[in-house]
Design a protein around this motif. Structure first.
Motif, PDB file in Angstrom:
ATOM      1  N   THR A 374       0.777  -1.126  -0.020  1.00  0.00           N
ATOM      2  CA  THR A 374      -0.015  -0.008  -0.115  1.00  0.00           C
ATOM      3  C   THR A 374       0.741   1.330  -0.055  1.00  0.00           C
ATOM      4  O   THR A 374       2.026   1.166   0.317  1.00  0.00           O
ATOM      5  CB  THR A 374      -0.809   0.074   1.275  1.00  0.00           C
ATOM      6  N   GLU A 375       0.345   2.380  -0.192  1.00  0.00           N
ATOM      7  CA  GLU A 375       1.084   3.786  -0.257  1.00  0.00           C
ATOM      8  C   GLU A 375       0.529   4.701   0.892  1.00  0.00           C
ATOM      9  O   GLU A 375       0.894   5.758   0.928  1.00  0.00           O
ATOM     10  CB  GLU A 375       1.052   4.246  -1.706  1.00  0.00           C
ATOM     11  N   THR A 376      -0.022   4.065   2.028  1.00  0.00           N
ATOM     12  CA  THR A 376      -0.419   4.751   2.973  1.00  0.00           C
ATOM     13  C   THR A 376       0.596   5.696   3.524  1.00  0.00           C
ATOM     14  O   THR A 376       1.505   5.128   3.931  1.00  0.00           O
ATOM     15  CB  THR A 376      -1.264   3.760   4.031  1.00  0.00           C
ATOM     16  N   LEU A 392     -13.087   9.650  12.730  1.00  0.00           N
ATOM     17  CA  LEU A 392     -13.324   9.618  11.385  1.00  0.00           C
ATOM     18  C   LEU A 392     -13.168  11.048  10.755  1.00  0.00           C
ATOM     19  O   LEU A 392     -13.358  11.395   9.549  1.00  0.00           O
ATOM     20  CB  LEU A 392     -15.256   9.319  11.471  1.00  0.00           C
ATOM     21  N   ILE A 395      -9.963  11.953   9.770  1.00  0.00           N
ATOM     22  CA  ILE A 395      -9.285  11.180   8.650  1.00  0.00           C
ATOM     23  C   ILE A 395     -10.156  11.762   7.427  1.00  0.00           C
ATOM     24  O   ILE A 395      -9.394  11.668   6.168  1.00  0.00           O
ATOM     25  CB  ILE A 395      -9.544   9.623   8.682  1.00  0.00           C
ATOM     26  N   ALA A 396     -11.298  12.205   7.510  1.00  0.00           N
ATOM     27  CA  ALA A 396     -11.684  12.669   5.996  1.00  0.00           C
ATOM     28  C   ALA A 396     -11.055  14.180   5.888  1.00  0.00           C
ATOM     29  O   ALA A 396     -10.865  14.335   4.607  1.00  0.00           O
ATOM     30  CB  ALA A 396     -13.338  12.935   6.587  1.00  0.00           C
ATOM     31  N   TRP A 399      -8.051  12.662   3.774  1.00  0.00           N
ATOM     32  CA  TRP A 399      -8.469  12.211   2.593  1.00  0.00           C
ATOM     33  C   TRP A 399      -8.702  13.542   1.593  1.00  0.00           C
ATOM     34  O   TRP A 399      -8.188  13.577   0.449  1.00  0.00           O
ATOM     35  CB  TRP A 399      -9.752  11.599   2.608  1.00  0.00           C
ATOM     36  N   ASP A 400      -9.658  14.662   2.195  1.00  0.00           N
ATOM     37  CA  ASP A 400      -9.978  15.559   1.510  1.00  0.00           C
ATOM     38  C   ASP A 400      -8.613  16.482   0.964  1.00  0.00           C
ATOM     39  O   ASP A 400      -8.770  17.235  -0.123  1.00  0.00           O
ATOM     40  CB  ASP A 400     -11.098  16.491   2.193  1.00  0.00           C
ATOM     41  N   ALA A 401      -7.612  16.471   1.705  1.00  0.00           N
ATOM     42  CA  ALA A 401      -6.408  17.033   1.596  1.00  0.00           C
ATOM     43  C   ALA A 401      -5.433  16.308   0.527  1.00  0.00           C
ATOM     44  O   ALA A 401      -4.240  16.765   0.344  1.00  0.00           O
ATOM     45  CB  ALA A 401      -5.693  17.614   2.667  1.00  0.00           C
ATOM     46  N   GLY A 402      -5.986  15.062   0.013  1.00  0.00           N
ATOM     47  CA  GLY A 402      -5.353  14.252  -0.862  1.00  0.00           C
ATOM     48  C   GLY A 402      -4.127  13.552  -0.294  1.00  0.00           C
ATOM     49  O   GLY A 402      -3.254  12.788  -0.752  1.00  0.00           O
ATOM     50  N   ILE A 403      -4.181  13.375   1.071  1.00  0.00           N
ATOM     51  CA  ILE A 403      -3.329  12.564   1.916  1.00  0.00           C
ATOM     52  C   ILE A 403      -3.538  11.106   2.131  1.00  0.00           C
ATOM     53  O   ILE A 403      -4.916  10.711   2.211  1.00  0.00           O
ATOM     54  CB  ILE A 403      -2.878  13.206   3.151  1.00  0.00           C
ATOM     55  N   LYS A 404      -2.751   9.988   1.719  1.00  0.00           N
ATOM     56  CA  LYS A 404      -2.983   8.813   2.047  1.00  0.00           C
ATOM     57  C   LYS A 404      -3.373   8.239   3.324  1.00  0.00           C
ATOM     58  O   LYS A 404      -2.302   8.373   3.943  1.00  0.00           O
ATOM     59  CB  LYS A 404      -2.111   7.713   1.107  1.00  0.00           C
ATOM     60  N   ALA A 405      -4.573   7.896   3.922  1.00  0.00           N
ATOM     61  CA  ALA A 405      -4.552   7.707   5.212  1.00  0.00           C
ATOM     62  C   ALA A 405      -5.510   6.429   5.508  1.00  0.00           C
ATOM     63  O   ALA A 405      -6.366   6.041   4.718  1.00  0.00           O
ATOM     64  CB  ALA A 405      -5.359   9.047   5.751  1.00  0.00           C
ATOM     65  N   GLU A 406      -5.261   5.924   6.648  1.00  0.00           N
ATOM     66  CA  GLU A 406      -6.069   4.759   7.203  1.00  0.00           C
ATOM     67  C   GLU A 406      -6.217   4.775   8.445  1.00  0.00           C
ATOM     68  O   GLU A 406      -5.610   5.626   9.478  1.00  0.00           O
ATOM     69  CB  GLU A 406      -5.285   3.333   6.805  1.00  0.00           C
TER      70      GLU A 406
ATOM     71  N   PRO B   3     -11.779  21.007  -1.407  1.00  0.00           N
ATOM     72  CA  PRO B   3     -11.163  20.186  -2.321  1.00  0.00           C
ATOM     73  C   PRO B   3     -10.024  18.887  -1.791  1.00  0.00           C
ATOM     74  O   PRO B   3      -9.608  19.271  -0.806  1.00  0.00           O
ATOM     75  CB  PRO B   3     -10.044  21.384  -2.772  1.00  0.00           C
ATOM     76  N   PHE B   4     -10.151  17.901  -2.469  1.00  0.00           N
ATOM     77  CA  PHE B   4      -9.452  16.763  -2.138  1.00  0.00           C
ATOM     78  C   PHE B   4      -8.391  16.417  -3.417  1.00  0.00           C
ATOM     79  O   PHE B   4      -8.714  16.630  -4.469  1.00  0.00           O
ATOM     80  CB  PHE B   4     -10.104  15.945  -1.528  1.00  0.00           C
ATOM     81  N   GLY B   5      -7.526  15.450  -3.297  1.00  0.00           N
ATOM     82  CA  GLY B   5      -6.740  15.146  -4.399  1.00  0.00           C
ATOM     83  C   GLY B   5      -6.203  16.408  -5.154  1.00  0.00           C
ATOM     84  O   GLY B   5      -6.442  16.125  -6.451  1.00  0.00           O
ATOM     85  N   ARG B  87      -5.282   6.279  -1.933  1.00  0.00           N
ATOM     86  CA  ARG B  87      -5.582   7.222  -0.734  1.00  0.00           C
ATOM     87  C   ARG B  87      -6.171   6.491   0.423  1.00  0.00           C
ATOM     88  O   ARG B  87      -6.051   6.771   1.596  1.00  0.00           O
ATOM     89  CB  ARG B  87      -6.302   8.447  -1.183  1.00  0.00           C
ATOM     90  N   ALA B  90      -5.715   0.829  -0.209  1.00  0.00           N
ATOM     91  CA  ALA B  90      -5.990  -0.525  -0.797  1.00  0.00           C
ATOM     92  C   ALA B  90      -4.861  -1.195  -1.287  1.00  0.00           C
ATOM     93  O   ALA B  90      -3.936  -0.324  -2.152  1.00  0.00           O
ATOM     94  CB  ALA B  90      -7.150  -0.455  -1.591  1.00  0.00           C
ATOM     95  N   LYS B 194     -17.938   7.274   0.955  1.00  0.00           N
ATOM     96  CA  LYS B 194     -17.071   8.377   0.822  1.00  0.00           C
ATOM     97  C   LYS B 194     -16.246   8.243  -0.208  1.00  0.00           C
ATOM     98  O   LYS B 194     -15.784   9.141  -0.950  1.00  0.00           O
ATOM     99  CB  LYS B 194     -16.133   8.485   2.368  1.00  0.00           C
ATOM    100  N   GLU B 198     -15.791  10.875  -3.438  1.00  0.00           N
ATOM    101  CA  GLU B 198     -14.583  11.372  -3.787  1.00  0.00           C
ATOM    102  C   GLU B 198     -14.099  11.245  -5.291  1.00  0.00           C
ATOM    103  O   GLU B 198     -13.883  12.347  -5.817  1.00  0.00           O
ATOM    104  CB  GLU B 198     -13.451  10.807  -2.932  1.00  0.00           C
ATOM    105  N   PHE B 280     -18.041  12.298   7.502  1.00  0.00           N
ATOM    106  CA  PHE B 280     -17.232  12.312   6.691  1.00  0.00           C
ATOM    107  C   PHE B 280     -17.697  13.561   5.697  1.00  0.00           C
ATOM    108  O   PHE B 280     -17.116  13.612   4.672  1.00  0.00           O
ATOM    109  CB  PHE B 280     -17.560  11.260   5.655  1.00  0.00           C
TER     110      PHE B 280
END
Lengths: 472, 472
Positions: A374-376, A392, A395-396, A399-406, B3-5, B87, B90, B194, B198, B280
């Motif tokens: 994975t690239e988290t 939650l 983490i949203a 994600w919305d900032a484009g950061i890979k998160a889990e 904005p995300f990604g 992101r 996965a 979510k 996105e 979210f």
């Protein structure tokens, strides 16, 4: 060779830094199971009088799944191959997995028996594609394209007796590059050989040699003339010779070999080809070799095949994979699809990526290092109970900032479980939120490698993470 | 939505800056031709008494080739979808195009008739995969994987009556993301929704809504209870309602709807789901809608489907594409493959990329702008005759430095032809070599957009090109 594709080479080096970990044994063994559903089907519908009431859960013979580890390796290799095709100005196309059965008919000679046909369920008779070359020729003829430099990456299917140990499968991926069009002689042919050299050097698979031959020359000299006793010995000598420009020069001068027009022209073109290969700086990688033959019917003119040269140690490991790339000229194939027989000369190459994957997997086994699948970049953790809502929300934001998160899908996971997950998965950063810190408007950022923890203002979190990720 | 990604959005914007050019009509029309080879086959082998002696050169019904222009669009879209899957942490897997026929049996209800079977050529009975979900469940069971977040991009095949106008094909690409494993309720389900938000926001396809339902609730309330006259009207009201948290709350409070345990539990989980969707920041995109049904047999629990909302202008263009993403929970599917019926709960989604491609192609048509189908950075040209050797040597130097470069495959091309090629193909730089300049140790670099030409020291050429490319 001078370094080329620096970015790719660097990517490869960094790949090897991470990806070497033994293949999961789980993907090799067949898991035999019994399914009630399947049983019902077997006994009631498909085979009404079947005695055996269980079946094996497996992939079809000669095929395999690719695990996440295998996919990482495959994608890195494909990226490099595609990068080279793009460096040479190729466009990409795609064609359907199956063709009309008649599209494939009479293109593959003896190998036609290996084509997978689809069941006649009404409508057209269809077959799975056997390579990417015939679909490309069909594409050119159908769209009346007279000139095109294209690449194509896709699966093809052949009903061969699978000997998986040698890296042969019934379903496998092909990466093809072809140049279609009427051009001055041997320039596209030389570029195809250059591409093969770039890819094989770039993948750092070890030393290799590309053997070239000329189908017509071979035919005239070996098949036809070989029957005439007075030149048989002479030919035999040449067939055993491997060499470059000087060998071709020598044959070209030999009056007995040049009495046939087609053979003479072929030798002239081969001489020109070797001139261009010298300008490309790859002549020493190419060996002329009349013993080379390629099975497929459609080749005309120059044909070639790349093989890896093994060190004695490798040969001992019996990791013999033979040909890793091949191709040649096929000037007649498009004309077979054209109503007026209009010809579009073509030359191309196919990279045997499946074999290359096998070699790299073998190396992975040997080195036994870990691959990230994975690239988290960031994990969201908490030591607190009943903090799911905060996790939650946070983490949203990531994600919305484009950061890979889990995060873990649990209401109340233990902190240690969360941190262990990060170490297992190679996730570099952990954001830790707690009640006390939230009140103070701060948040903890943990660097997994050093286990260092720093406090950050809540509102600066995203910017701080992005800064650290861009630096690493 | 925030904005995300960002990178992806920027890539998308730049994509639209270049890729809008009308689709080549050539890929739409069927070219009918006559082939002597095919005739021989048709008359002698396949259909000995066939009267018609010609066949059509085409792709099979319901399938199509993708042109280089279409491939550029497709790859940009896939990159964004895959970027989102990564992101969310996965891993990627792959499975064979075909499965044992029995693996697919009894998974698709009425749709089973649409499965493509392979011809029985001896050995196993095989079928082309119908989706990526059943192969994933087979993969989990076969490898005894209890927990996995994976994505899978690949082709699937369905023998539907193709209505290509609506963007439906018999071969199409699916992009699936699924979370397998036993977790606390509704957290993975919320993440799947979510992800759908996105991707659909990121692709800027216009406004959309995601309709959710609950298979068991629907079944209990619509199918079973719908038959009892005393509640029929009441249910009818709810089926017509669309709404969020408040509607669910209202149904949850209705004693007549809550007398069934399964329906009550489903409604409780739906309430929890909407809580998480609110955290979210996507609750306003999701509508609860009991009229939603999904055809496939394997779903249990929550199901969902995303549809684009059209502006009146779009509706007039009849570019109605309906559902663009869908998914749901399927807790029983893996157990169907396990010998002991061991269950692995799963929830996931599938992006209807084929429909999305259609929309983007439609836009391309409307905007009529040009797409670059190659990435070539530098073209090697000469005004001089007999300069092929110098061009070949120079271009090899560029390739070896990782620069994407092309030349014309002609011994003596005209300079104007070479420059026109660059303008046609959008190649930004041209290196022009001539005898005089070579003597002086310089080389000309032409900027295609401005037609400006600058002289550069021969030995600085590669560095200068790399500098200019990194700046642009």
């Amino acid at each position: 060779m001078p370094p080329f594709g620096l970015l790719h080479m660097r990517a490869w080096a960094s790949l090897f830094g991470q990806l070497l970990r033994p293949r999961r044994a789980v993907f090799i063994r067949e898991v035999r199971v019994h399914s009630q559903v399947a049983e019902a089907v077997l006994t009631s519908q498909l085979k009404p009088h079947q005695e055996k009431s269980h079946f094996v859960i497996k992939t079809p013979k000669g095929t395999r799944d690719l695990s996440p580890q295998q996919m990482v390796v495959r994608e890195k290799i494909l990226d490099m191959v595609i990068g080279c095709f793009k460096r040479h100005g190729a466009k990409r196309i795609d064609t359907p997995a199956f063709e009309l059965k008649e599209t494939l008919t009479e293109k593959y000679g003896e190998d036609s028996g290996l084509i997978y046909d689809l069941k006649d369920q009404g409508g057209e008779l269809l077959s799975l594609r056997y390579d990417l070359t015939v679909p490309f020729a069909r594409y050119l003829a159908m769209n009346k394209v007279k000139k095109m430099k294209r690449y194509h990456v896709g699966k093809v299917w052949r009903r061969e007796s699978p000997t998986i140990v040698q890296g042969r499968y019934r379903e496998f991926c092909q990466c093809d590059f072809d140049i279609a069009g009427q051009f001055d002689p041997m320039i596209p042919d030389a570029e195809c050989l250059k591409i093969m050299c770039e890819i094989l050097s770039g993948l750092e698979l070890g030393d290799f040699i590309i053997k070239t031959s000329w189908k017509d020359v071979r035919h005239e000299m070996v098949v036809k003339k070989g029957l005439a006793p007075e030149v048989a010995d002479r030919i035999g000598d040449y067939v055993q010779c491997h060499g470059g420009v000087s060998l071709i020069e020598q044959m070209f001068q030999d009056p007995r070999l040049c009495q046939n027009k087609q053979a003479r022209e072929g030798l002239g073109d081969l001489k020109l080809l070797f001139e261009y290969l010298t300008l490309f700086g790859i002549a020493e990688k190419i060996s002329f070799d009349l013993s080379l033959a390629r099975g497929l019917d459609y080749y005309t003119g120059v044909i070639y095949e790349a093989v890896l040269l093994q060190t004695p140690a490798q040969a001992e490991e019996s990791s013999n994979v033979g040909s890793v790339a091949a191709g040649g000229r096929y000037d007649g194939l498009v004309g077979m699809f054209d109503p007026k027989g209009y010809k579009v000369p073509c030359v191309g190459l196919s990279i045997g990526v499946e074999r290359i994957f096998s070699i790299v997997e073998q190396r992975m086994k040997t080195f036994g290092q870990k691959i990230r699948t994975t690239e988290t970049q960031v994990f969201v953790a908490t030591p607190q109970k009943n903090f799911l809502h905060e996790r939650l929300k946070l983490i949203a934001e990531l994600w919305d900032a484009g950061i890979k998160a889990e995060l873990l899908y649990k209401n109340n996971p233990k902190l240690l479980t969360q941190l262990h997950y990060c170490e297992d998965m190679g996730i570099p950063l952990v954001v830790i939120i707690g009640e006390q810190e939230m009140k103070e408007g701060i948040i903890k950022l943990r660097l997994v490698a050093s286990r260092e923890e720093v406090a950050i203002k809540r509102e600066n979190l995203v910017a701080e993470i992005q800064k650290r990720l861009s630096e690493s």
